[in-house]
Design a protein around this motif. Structure first.
Motif, mmCIF file in Angstrom:
data_model
loop_
_atom_site.group_PDB
_atom_site.id
_atom_site.type_symbol
_atom_site.label_atom_id
_atom_site.label_comp_id
_atom_site.label_asym_id
_atom_site.label_seq_id
_atom_site.Cartn_x
_atom_site.Cartn_y
_atom_site.Cartn_z
ATOM 1 N N VAL A 1 0.840 -1.193 0.000
ATOM 2 C CA VAL A 1 0.000 0.000 0.000
ATOM 3 C C VAL A 1 0.881 1.250 0.000
ATOM 4 O O VAL A 1 1.854 1.334 0.754
ATOM 5 N N THR A 2 0.512 2.202 -0.861
ATOM 6 C CA THR A 2 1.148 3.520 -0.837
ATOM 7 C C THR A 2 0.136 4.535 -0.331
ATOM 8 O O THR A 2 -0.964 4.653 -0.890
ATOM 9 N N SER A 3 0.506 5.230 0.735
ATOM 10 C CA SER A 3 -0.328 6.305 1.265
ATOM 11 C C SER A 3 0.472 7.592 1.158
ATOM 12 O O SER A 3 1.569 7.692 1.707
ATOM 13 N N GLN A 4 -0.048 8.573 0.432
ATOM 14 C CA GLN A 4 0.703 9.790 0.154
ATOM 15 C C GLN A 4 -0.177 11.020 0.300
ATOM 16 O O GLN A 4 -1.197 11.149 -0.368
ATOM 17 N N GLN A 5 0.231 11.912 1.195
ATOM 18 C CA GLN A 5 -0.431 13.208 1.298
ATOM 19 C C GLN A 5 0.064 14.076 0.146
ATOM 20 O O GLN A 5 1.239 14.429 0.067
ATOM 21 N N PHE A 6 -0.836 14.412 -0.756
ATOM 22 C CA PHE A 6 -0.456 15.261 -1.884
ATOM 23 C C PHE A 6 -1.722 15.873 -2.463
ATOM 24 O O PHE A 6 -2.490 15.203 -3.155
ATOM 25 N N GLY A 7 -1.953 17.135 -2.167
ATOM 26 C CA GLY A 7 -3.145 17.812 -2.630
ATOM 27 C C GLY A 7 -3.990 18.310 -1.475
ATOM 28 O O GLY A 7 -3.656 18.121 -0.292
ATOM 29 N N LEU A 8 -5.107 18.922 -1.842
ATOM 30 C CA LEU A 8 -6.037 19.477 -0.863
ATOM 31 C C LEU A 8 -7.444 18.973 -1.154
ATOM 32 O O LEU A 8 -7.742 18.555 -2.281
ATOM 33 N N PRO A 9 -8.313 18.982 -0.171
ATOM 34 C CA PRO A 9 -9.712 18.660 -0.456
ATOM 35 C C PRO A 9 -10.239 19.580 -1.561
ATOM 36 O O PRO A 9 -9.970 20.779 -1.575
ATOM 37 N N GLY A 10 -10.944 19.006 -2.506
ATOM 38 C CA GLY A 10 -11.454 19.768 -3.638
ATOM 39 C C GLY A 10 -10.588 19.663 -4.882
ATOM 40 O O GLY A 10 -11.033 19.998 -5.985
ATOM 41 N N ASP A 11 -9.325 19.210 -4.714
ATOM 42 C CA ASP A 11 -8.478 18.980 -5.887
ATOM 43 C C ASP A 11 -9.017 17.792 -6.688
ATOM 44 O O ASP A 11 -9.695 16.905 -6.140
ATOM 45 N N LEU A 12 -8.671 17.748 -7.966
ATOM 46 C CA LEU A 12 -9.070 16.642 -8.834
ATOM 47 C C LEU A 12 -7.846 15.802 -9.181
ATOM 48 O O LEU A 12 -6.830 16.341 -9.644
ATOM 49 N N PRO A 13 -7.893 14.481 -8.951
ATOM 50 C CA PRO A 13 -6.740 13.633 -9.289
ATOM 51 C C PRO A 13 -6.578 13.511 -10.802
ATOM 52 O O PRO A 13 -7.547 13.275 -11.521
ATOM 53 N N VAL A 14 -5.349 13.695 -11.285
ATOM 54 C CA VAL A 14 -5.039 13.577 -12.719
ATOM 55 C C VAL A 14 -3.728 12.809 -12.890
ATOM 56 O O VAL A 14 -2.760 13.313 -13.452
ATOM 57 N N PRO A 15 -3.658 11.555 -12.416
ATOM 58 C CA PRO A 15 -2.399 10.811 -12.543
ATOM 59 C C PRO A 15 -2.068 10.546 -14.006
ATOM 60 O O PRO A 15 -2.921 10.145 -14.796
ATOM 61 N N ASN A 16 -0.830 10.801 -14.363
ATOM 62 C CA ASN A 16 -0.376 10.598 -15.733
ATOM 63 C C ASN A 16 1.133 10.416 -15.680
ATOM 64 O O ASN A 16 1.770 10.697 -14.659
ATOM 65 N N ASP A 17 1.716 9.952 -16.776
ATOM 66 C CA ASP A 17 3.163 9.770 -16.824
ATOM 67 C C ASP A 17 3.797 11.074 -17.296
ATOM 68 O O ASP A 17 3.979 11.298 -18.491
ATOM 69 N N PHE A 18 4.145 11.927 -16.354
ATOM 70 C CA PHE A 18 4.680 13.240 -16.693
ATOM 71 C C PHE A 18 6.196 13.244 -16.846
ATOM 72 O O PHE A 18 6.765 14.258 -17.249
#
Length: 628
Positions: free
Chosen positions: A425-442
């Motif tokens: 399991v990976t647990s990562q704090q990154f972002g704020l409530p209301g943000d939209l997840p957009v995982p991509n290979d950047f």
């Protein structure tokens, strides 16, 4: 007798160590370009042994000739700029060469009379025709480039600095080579020279060019940290011959793929005479020069001599495994290919929302009532795993690069990822409530990066998997809808938004760092960008569901020919689902009908209909996770 003594005194002055050495600066003011003409030097004073030679950026002559028949043993040589050429006799140096600007051609040999450093500033290129080490070590430093045409003797080479250096030829050389930074390329035949690659891990956020390569022959190679590849500076793809090859877990084999045969016209290959130890090093296949590996094609990337097996495997790539590569590619690996002990990779399909890694997307749904992910696996069986809570935002993607979609949710600024490769399991704090997840290979490493788009200010925040680099850039405004895709086909996710007002697409192309905007759609459309024509580029698409079968529902702008494609497929309340359900490398037009939990898709491979009834009322379509 007096003449003899005078001549002897002159030789002593020229060649003996001078306790009163000085800086001698070239001005090129003489009638010729000879170093033995006093008028070519500031103050009209010839240099003598032990002097430091300086060639300024501005001089009357840049084509120079070392006319000393038996060159004095100068202390050092510094070129401040301009584009100099040096001909004539060998140059003897005891304390190194420094190039601060320009393109410099030393078309004679340098005779090293002690250990020294050759340093080149960024943007410079310096070629040395012949380097005689006399058993002394040379350090190549700086961000500029060095090219050594021919080397002889013993004495090691240490490559420091971010620049690139080339060793083209050799005779009798057996010094050890240590690469600590930048690029060092060997095209010479030096089978008795051991190589240690100890480059820093790439931390720039994108796959860079760094490490050891070439098309020559070297001895034992130890990749303790950093990358090894093949190919030379003028022909980036090739075959590198080595002795025993050993990686550590911090090593990388970057194999460039531009065709199906090993060598300059095809793909990289390491040709090993001796043992091979992989030790969980990372394998990074990189499609090259616009080439896209064809499904089913195989590439022998490491040729192992004899019958001894390869020891160990690449990271997360055991025998027969499928792993994700750059440019949205995937490969199956074997360590028993070729004549039985070669490493061979075969191109297989890579599809989004593929939970079993067979190259086909699956009809899959998230059930908020109990937080379970459910999928009808195309390879057989079903998936039913509790992962999430009602109200979570779905964030499925391949975060670990094993060609399987990982279960992931975004909850109030925290990411929860279940890695399919390891079950961890990976647990990562990154972002704020209301943000939209957009995982991509950047960063182009074949793994999805954690990323969010913030509607309040239009900023993209990325935590890239390569080097754990943080990136933030504003692109978009409140009311826009973020898009997932690679619109320029460079293997790196682009920043993109759809602006319902006016139906305008706004794209930031990562390949060229250029901004593109164009209208395609209306305010009520649902953007469903994906690669529908299989050219490796994301195609703009909107869904406008109608009850009239004579009217189109999908409006697609194909990147392959810039022509629109209209498809009637769906009803007003349907949700477009993005996926390659037949495994042909193209996204199929598909919809999810939540009222009856029916799934319908049109196979791009043969224009036949696929459908299934899967799930229950209230389920959310996982392949629609990134459809606004």
């Amino acid at each position: 007798m007096k003449k003899f003594l005078c001549a002897l005194s002159l030789l002593f002055l020229l060649f003996a160590a001078n306790a009163y050495s000085a800086v001698k600066t070239w001005d090129g003011g003489g009638v010729d370009a000879n170093w033995t003409t006093a008028a070519n030097w500031a103050g009209d004073v010839l240099p003598v042994a032990g002097d430091d030679l300086v060639f300024p950026a501005t001089a009357a002559q840049y084509a120079t000739t070392n006319g000393f028949l038996f060159s004095p043993n100068f202390h050092s040589m510094t070129i401040e700029g301009g584009n100099y050429t040096v001909g004539g006799s060998f140059i003897s140096l005891s304390a190194g060469l420094t190039v601060n600007a320009g393109t410099q051609a030393i078309n004679v040999g340098i005779n090293m009379t002690g250990p020294q450093t050759f340093s080149a500033a960024q943007g410079t290129t310096t070629t040395v025709a012949i380097l005689i080490t006399n058993g002394n070590a040379v350090t190549l430093d700086g961000a500029g480039s060095f090219g050594i045409g021919f080397i002889s003797g013993a004495g090691g080479i240490v490559k420091n600095g971010a620049g690139a250096s080339l060793l083209a030829g050799a005779s009798g050389y057996n010094g050890a080579i240590t690469v600590n930074n930048g690029v060092f390329v060997v095209d010479a035949n030096i089978p008795n020279s051991a190589v240690t690659v100890n480059n820093p891990n790439i931390g720039s956020g994108t796959l860079g060019v760094s490490g050891f390569g070439g098309t020559g022959t070297v001895g034992t190679v130890n990749v303790t940290q950093g990358a090894i590849s093949a190919g030379t500076l003028t022909s980036p793809i090739g075959i590198l011959n080595t002795g025993n090859l050993t990686f550590t877990a911090n090593g990388v084999y970057a194999v460039k793929i531009g065709g199906t045969t090993a060598g300059a016209s095809g793909h990289d290959q390491l040709n090993v005479t001796g043992t091979v130890n992989l030790n969980n090093a990372r394998l990074a296949p990189v499609p090259w020069n616009g080439y896209r590996p064809v499904l089913g094609d195989s590439y022998t990337i490491l040729k192992n001599d004899g019958t001894d097996p390869v020891s160990g495997t690449f990271l997360n790539a055991p025998e027969g495994a499928i792993f994700g590569g750059t440019l949205n590619t995937a490969f199956r690996i074997t360590y028993h290919g070729g004549d039985g002990n070669d490493v061979v990779i075969t191109r297989v399909n890579r599809a989004g929302f593929d939970f079993d890694g067979d190259g086909r997307s699956e009809a899959s749904a998230f059930r908020p009532s109990n937080g379970t992910w459910n999928a009808a696996l195309t390879g057989g069986g079903t998936l039913a795993t509790a992962w999430g809570l009602a109200g979570d935002r779905l964030a499925p993607a391949d975060y670990d690069g094993d060609n399987k979609t990982d279960l992931a949710v975004f909850r109030n600024g925290v990411w929860w990822i279940l890695n399919s490769a390891t079950g961890t399991v990976t647990s990562q704090q990154f972002g704020l409530p209301g943000d939209l997840p957009v995982p991509n290979d950047f960063d182009g490493d074949g793994r999805a990066d954690i990323a969010v788009w913030r509607p309040s200010d239009g900023v993209w925040y990325e935590l890239r998997s390569l080097g754990s680099q943080f990136f933030a850039q504003g692109f978009g405004q409140n009311g826009d809808q973020p898009l997932m895709g690679d619109f320029d086909g460079d293997g790196i996710g682009d920043l993109a938004v759809y602006r319902p007002t006016g139906g305008v697409w706004h794209l930031w192309m990562s390949a060229t760092s250029t901004y593109v905007a164009f209208p395609f759609g209306i305010a009520t459309d649902r953007p469903c960008a994906a690669d529908y024509d299989g050219d490796g580029k994301t195609d703009p698409c909107v869904f406008r569901g109608t009850a009239d079968p004579a009217q189109p529902d999908f409006f697609i702008l194909k990147s392959s020919d810039s022509q629109p494609l209209y498809v009637s497929w769906g009803l007003p309340n349907d949700v477009p689902m993005l996926g390659d359900y037949d495994g042909d490398g193209k996204t199929d037009v598909g919809i999810f009908r939540s009222s009856s939990h029916d799934w319908y898709w049109l196979r791009s491979s043969n224009a036949t209909v696929g459908s299934t009834n899967f799930g229950q009322t209230g389920d959310q379509s996982i392949p629609s996770a990134y459809v606004p």
